[in-house]
Scaffold this motif. Structure first.
Motif, PDB file in Angstrom:
ATOM      1  N   GLY A 138       0.752  -1.551   0.013  1.00  0.00           N
ATOM      2  CA  GLY A 138      -0.177   0.277   0.359  1.00  0.00           C
ATOM      3  C   GLY A 138       0.465   1.525   0.176  1.00  0.00           C
ATOM      4  O   GLY A 138       1.698   1.877  -1.065  1.00  0.00           O
ATOM      5  N   PRO A 139       0.546   2.454   0.971  1.00  0.00           N
ATOM      6  CA  PRO A 139       0.840   3.542   0.445  1.00  0.00           C
ATOM      7  C   PRO A 139       1.991   3.445   1.537  1.00  0.00           C
ATOM      8  O   PRO A 139       2.854   2.367   2.533  1.00  0.00           O
ATOM      9  N   SER A 140       3.160   4.275   1.335  1.00  0.00           N
ATOM     10  CA  SER A 140       4.379   4.322   1.473  1.00  0.00           C
ATOM     11  C   SER A 140       4.389   4.282   3.170  1.00  0.00           C
ATOM     12  O   SER A 140       5.098   3.607   3.827  1.00  0.00           O
ATOM     13  N   TRP A 141       3.572   5.386   3.857  1.00  0.00           N
ATOM     14  CA  TRP A 141       4.458   5.306   4.689  1.00  0.00           C
ATOM     15  C   TRP A 141       3.471   3.737   5.531  1.00  0.00           C
ATOM     16  O   TRP A 141       3.478   3.642   6.898  1.00  0.00           O
ATOM     17  N   LEU A 142       2.230   3.247   5.060  1.00  0.00           N
ATOM     18  CA  LEU A 142       1.477   2.521   5.943  1.00  0.00           C
ATOM     19  C   LEU A 142       2.881   0.989   5.384  1.00  0.00           C
ATOM     20  O   LEU A 142       2.819   0.620   7.061  1.00  0.00           O
ATOM     21  N   ARG A 143       4.069   1.146   4.847  1.00  0.00           N
ATOM     22  CA  ARG A 143       4.715   0.079   4.662  1.00  0.00           C
ATOM     23  C   ARG A 143       6.347   0.602   5.834  1.00  0.00           C
ATOM     24  O   ARG A 143       6.473  -0.207   6.226  1.00  0.00           O
ATOM     25  N   GLU A 144       6.228   1.717   5.557  1.00  0.00           N
ATOM     26  CA  GLU A 144       7.284   1.956   7.190  1.00  0.00           C
ATOM     27  C   GLU A 144       6.770   1.673   7.851  1.00  0.00           C
ATOM     28  O   GLU A 144       7.277   1.465   8.917  1.00  0.00           O
ATOM     29  N   THR A 145       5.567   2.610   8.591  1.00  0.00           N
ATOM     30  CA  THR A 145       4.717   1.606   9.773  1.00  0.00           C
ATOM     31  C   THR A 145       5.033   0.178   9.994  1.00  0.00           C
ATOM     32  O   THR A 145       6.002  -0.240  11.074  1.00  0.00           O
ATOM     33  N   TRP A 146       4.851   0.070   9.067  1.00  0.00           N
ATOM     34  CA  TRP A 146       4.861  -1.586   9.004  1.00  0.00           C
ATOM     35  C   TRP A 146       5.865  -2.607   9.624  1.00  0.00           C
ATOM     36  O   TRP A 146       6.670  -3.391  10.506  1.00  0.00           O
ATOM     37  N   LEU A 147       7.193  -1.982   8.597  1.00  0.00           N
ATOM     38  CA  LEU A 147       8.016  -2.329   8.796  1.00  0.00           C
ATOM     39  C   LEU A 147       9.188  -2.309  10.215  1.00  0.00           C
ATOM     40  O   LEU A 147       9.433  -2.814  11.239  1.00  0.00           O
ATOM     41  N   HIS A 148       9.054  -1.026  11.250  1.00  0.00           N
ATOM     42  CA  HIS A 148       8.911  -0.139  12.126  1.00  0.00           C
ATOM     43  C   HIS A 148       8.892  -1.325  13.069  1.00  0.00           C
ATOM     44  O   HIS A 148       9.223  -1.249  14.105  1.00  0.00           O
ATOM     45  N   LEU A 149       7.757  -1.439  13.521  1.00  0.00           N
ATOM     46  CA  LEU A 149       6.594  -2.187  14.145  1.00  0.00           C
ATOM     47  C   LEU A 149       6.981  -3.805  13.697  1.00  0.00           C
ATOM     48  O   LEU A 149       7.298  -4.484  15.026  1.00  0.00           O
ATOM     49  N   ALA A 150       7.578  -4.439  12.800  1.00  0.00           N
ATOM     50  CA  ALA A 150       7.937  -5.806  13.006  1.00  0.00           C
ATOM     51  C   ALA A 150       9.127  -5.698  13.201  1.00  0.00           C
ATOM     52  O   ALA A 150       9.360  -7.114  13.797  1.00  0.00           O
ATOM     53  N   ARG A 151      10.101  -4.660  13.283  1.00  0.00           N
ATOM     54  CA  ARG A 151      11.350  -4.828  13.521  1.00  0.00           C
ATOM     55  C   ARG A 151      11.869  -4.503  15.234  1.00  0.00           C
ATOM     56  O   ARG A 151      12.516  -4.170  15.398  1.00  0.00           O
ATOM     57  N   GLN A 152      10.776  -4.476  15.888  1.00  0.00           N
ATOM     58  CA  GLN A 152      10.780  -4.296  16.914  1.00  0.00           C
ATOM     59  C   GLN A 152      11.893  -4.816  17.941  1.00  0.00           C
ATOM     60  O   GLN A 152      12.127  -5.833  17.682  1.00  0.00           O
ATOM     61  N   PRO A 153      12.637  -3.761  18.660  1.00  0.00           N
ATOM     62  CA  PRO A 153      14.076  -5.211  19.298  1.00  0.00           C
ATOM     63  C   PRO A 153      13.109  -5.826  20.651  1.00  0.00           C
ATOM     64  O   PRO A 153      13.142  -5.320  21.770  1.00  0.00           O
ATOM     65  N   VAL A 154      12.287  -6.743  20.338  1.00  0.00           N
ATOM     66  CA  VAL A 154      11.875  -7.857  22.071  1.00  0.00           C
ATOM     67  C   VAL A 154      12.390  -7.758  23.181  1.00  0.00           C
ATOM     68  O   VAL A 154      11.658  -7.223  23.932  1.00  0.00           O
ATOM     69  N   SER A 155      13.363  -8.149  23.355  1.00  0.00           N
ATOM     70  CA  SER A 155      13.854  -8.633  24.717  1.00  0.00           C
ATOM     71  C   SER A 155      13.770  -7.002  24.977  1.00  0.00           C
ATOM     72  O   SER A 155      13.789  -7.381  26.791  1.00  0.00           O
ATOM     73  N   PRO A 156      14.696  -6.263  24.799  1.00  0.00           N
ATOM     74  CA  PRO A 156      14.165  -4.883  25.166  1.00  0.00           C
ATOM     75  C   PRO A 156      13.041  -4.342  25.856  1.00  0.00           C
ATOM     76  O   PRO A 156      12.785  -4.030  27.108  1.00  0.00           O
ATOM     77  N   TRP A 157      11.768  -4.656  25.255  1.00  0.00           N
ATOM     78  CA  TRP A 157      10.459  -4.310  25.527  1.00  0.00           C
ATOM     79  C   TRP A 157      10.386  -5.755  26.764  1.00  0.00           C
ATOM     80  O   TRP A 157       9.556  -4.794  27.658  1.00  0.00           O
ATOM     81  N   LEU A 158      10.960  -6.521  26.850  1.00  0.00           N
ATOM     82  CA  LEU A 158      10.065  -7.945  27.693  1.00  0.00           C
ATOM     83  C   LEU A 158      11.071  -7.488  29.210  1.00  0.00           C
ATOM     84  O   LEU A 158      10.484  -7.600  29.992  1.00  0.00           O
ATOM     85  N   ALA A 159      12.630  -6.581  28.751  1.00  0.00           N
ATOM     86  CA  ALA A 159      12.979  -6.131  30.234  1.00  0.00           C
ATOM     87  C   ALA A 159      12.680  -4.851  30.437  1.00  0.00           C
ATOM     88  O   ALA A 159      12.265  -4.563  31.679  1.00  0.00           O
ATOM     89  N   ALA A 160      11.672  -3.669  29.901  1.00  0.00           N
ATOM     90  CA  ALA A 160      11.482  -2.694  29.760  1.00  0.00           C
ATOM     91  C   ALA A 160       9.704  -3.348  31.092  1.00  0.00           C
ATOM     92  O   ALA A 160       9.986  -2.451  31.719  1.00  0.00           O
ATOM     93  N   ALA A 161       9.609  -4.568  30.135  1.00  0.00           N
ATOM     94  CA  ALA A 161       7.640  -5.090  31.480  1.00  0.00           C
ATOM     95  C   ALA A 161       8.217  -5.155  32.626  1.00  0.00           C
ATOM     96  O   ALA A 161       7.981  -4.667  33.558  1.00  0.00           O
ATOM     97  N   ALA A 162       9.279  -5.652  32.718  1.00  0.00           N
ATOM     98  CA  ALA A 162       9.429  -5.909  33.351  1.00  0.00           C
ATOM     99  C   ALA A 162      10.303  -4.964  34.614  1.00  0.00           C
ATOM    100  O   ALA A 162      10.487  -5.059  35.934  1.00  0.00           O
ATOM    101  N   LEU A 163      10.621  -4.228  33.951  1.00  0.00           N
ATOM    102  CA  LEU A 163      10.805  -3.125  35.226  1.00  0.00           C
ATOM    103  C   LEU A 163      10.367  -2.644  35.770  1.00  0.00           C
ATOM    104  O   LEU A 163       9.487  -1.872  36.651  1.00  0.00           O
ATOM    105  N   CYS A 164       8.936  -2.247  34.698  1.00  0.00           N
ATOM    106  CA  CYS A 164       7.314  -1.317  35.448  1.00  0.00           C
ATOM    107  C   CYS A 164       7.080  -2.382  36.398  1.00  0.00           C
ATOM    108  O   CYS A 164       6.548  -1.633  37.032  1.00  0.00           O
ATOM    109  N   LEU A 165       7.047  -4.164  36.338  1.00  0.00           N
ATOM    110  CA  LEU A 165       5.948  -4.411  37.086  1.00  0.00           C
ATOM    111  C   LEU A 165       7.479  -4.018  39.036  1.00  0.00           C
ATOM    112  O   LEU A 165       7.067  -4.025  39.472  1.00  0.00           O
TER     113      LEU A 165
END
Length: 447
Positions: A138-165
């Motif tokens: 589709g549009p370029s903005w949709l492709r860019e958003t899709w790629l950025h969300l798909a390539r999120q660093p998973v392990s740091p986000w899980l560690a961030a959730a642990a720090l939240c708790l």
């Protein structure tokens, strides 16, 4: 990244100042910061107004409560920022924006779902799903958003959730005795009984490492621990975390409910930290375990508190052989006499008391002295007495469990973040002036 001796020069200090400014600016531009503060104030202000209907006066001061919670949150944010930056937890700015959007969307469904742990868990799950699907054409903005969300660093986000708790554990345990207020609630039989509200919702501003244009410092330790930075450099990103629990409790104490939630948070936080390590060393498939731990842990804690509240007997139901104390106004005459919530007064000046009217009558028998026969929560009897000087008679400071019909009371009990905003009071045209006894209309301290 090169490793060497950590030497901080003038240029490095300038880069650190720029990174701090980037993080602070991102915090101040984040709508969650203002949404969370507004919800904290609305929750406390609503409680303060309802206290006038219950007792005829205010115990809670809204701005004072919110300000003190912000002090707690700011201190917690400084500690969390130091931990996240020292360990190099790298969160992509696109991911931070996604957490903000998810938190707002979840808040529209139910306020308790806006807790940051829910948004992080959904982001991690969304990232794994998008990575398995073909990129849309589709549009370029949709492709860019899709790629950025798909390539999120998973392990740091899980560690961030642990720090939240783990942050939530500290805030719940530190604030569990302070941010509480008495109230009335309808029992299972439809009569008013004593209860306590607890408002432990916090908005914690935290800085995280993010990819950016500032050169990396040379540190003698492995940094970042979970990866996520390239050669382009780093900056700081700010995000406010929604943490805590609010609720109305008639069978549990607010402190007991906070302890139950803190125990779940501690276990889930440790499991999420271990899962973040497993994602790095054993493979990204382990991210699904973190999603389940985060979501099920939050729901299990909420269910456990609700289940304990439903099964236990109410703590502040009226008794037939005296009057039960629901609360004591800080700084009042009753407070100086050492009276505590849950205790039962059976005699005043040797006159038996079974209702609030009897208590008034017994006090009038000797206006210059108050001698009380009191039974504590263990059933042990003691005598307390104190001379009543001029002016103190109007500041006795006893708040009793309701023992007359027609008092207003909350109709439902809820547990979770900002859940006391949903409380509704059933009002009545009957008199309820006798449910409190001689309380200073402007108490100097907050409950």
């Amino acid at each position: 990244m090169e490793k060497g001796v950590f030497v901080l020069g003038a240029y490095d200090g300038w880069q650190i100042a720029n990174a701090l400014w980037d993080g602070a600016r991102m915090l101040l531009e984040n709508p969650l910061l203002y949404l969370g503060t507004a919800l904290m104030y609305a929750e406390t202000y609503r409680t303060s107004r309802q206290e006038r209907g219950f007792f005829g006066f205010r115990l809670t001061r809204a701005w004072r409560s919110v300000g003190l919670r912000w002090v707690y949150a700011f201190i917690a944010g400084l500690i969390a920022s130091a931990i996240s930056v020292a360990s190099g937890l790298t969160l992509d700015v696109w991911g931070v924006g996604a957490v903000v959007v998810l938190s707002i969307l979840l808040a529209c469904i139910r306020l308790r779902l806006c807790a940051t742990v829910y948004a992080i868990a959904i982001l991690v799950a969304l990232s794994r799903v998008l990575l398995m699907l073909p990129v849309p054409s589709g549009p370029s903005w949709l492709r860019e958003t899709w790629l950025h969300l798909a390539r999120q660093p998973v392990s740091p986000w899980l560690a961030a959730a642990a720090l939240c708790l783990l942050l939530e554990v500290g805030l719940l345990l530190v604030g569990r005795y302070r941010f509480v207020a008495p109230a009335f609630v309808q029992s299972k039989r439809g009569r008013a009984i004593g209860a306590w509200t607890s408002q432990l919702a916090f908005v914690v501003p935290v800085l995280w490492v993010a990819p950016g244009g500032h050169p990396l410092l040379h540190t003698p330790w492995p940094w970042p621990l979970l990866g996520g930075l390239g050669a382009a450099g780093a900056t700081l990103a700010g995000i406010p975390l929604f943490l805590g629990q609010s609720g109305l409790y008639a069978a549990l104490t607010p402190q007991g409910a906070a302890s139950i939630r803190a125990a779940y948070d501690a276990v889930c936080g440790a499991l999420l930290a271990a899962d973040a390590w497993a994602v790095v060393h054993l493979g990204p498939t382990w991210a699904w375990a973190g999603v389940l731990i985060a979501l099920l842990g939050q729901e299990a804690a909420t269910w456990h508190v609700h289940w304990r509240e439903l099964l236990a007997d109410p703590l502040y139901a009226p008794v037939s052989d005296g009057v039960k104390l629901l609360a004591v106004v800080p700084g009042s005459l009753a407070d100086t006499m050492g009276l505590k919530p849950g205790e039962i007064i059976t005699h005043i000046n040797q006159v038996p008391v079974q209702t609030s009217y009897d208590l008034h009558f017994a006090l009038d028998q000797n206006p210059a002295y108050a001698k009380l026969q009191v039974y504590d929560v263990r059933g042990e009897m003691r005598l307390v007495g104190k001379p009543v000087f001029s002016g103190e008679r109007a500041k006795l400071g006893l708040i009793l469990a309701p023992d007359v019909p027609g008092v207003p009371s909350y109709r439902r009990r809820r547990v979770g973040l900002f859940q006391t905003l949903y409380l509704k009071a059933q009002t009545s045209g009957n008199s309820y002036e006798d449910v409190f006894v001689d309380v200073d209309p402007a108490p100097p301290h907050q409950t």
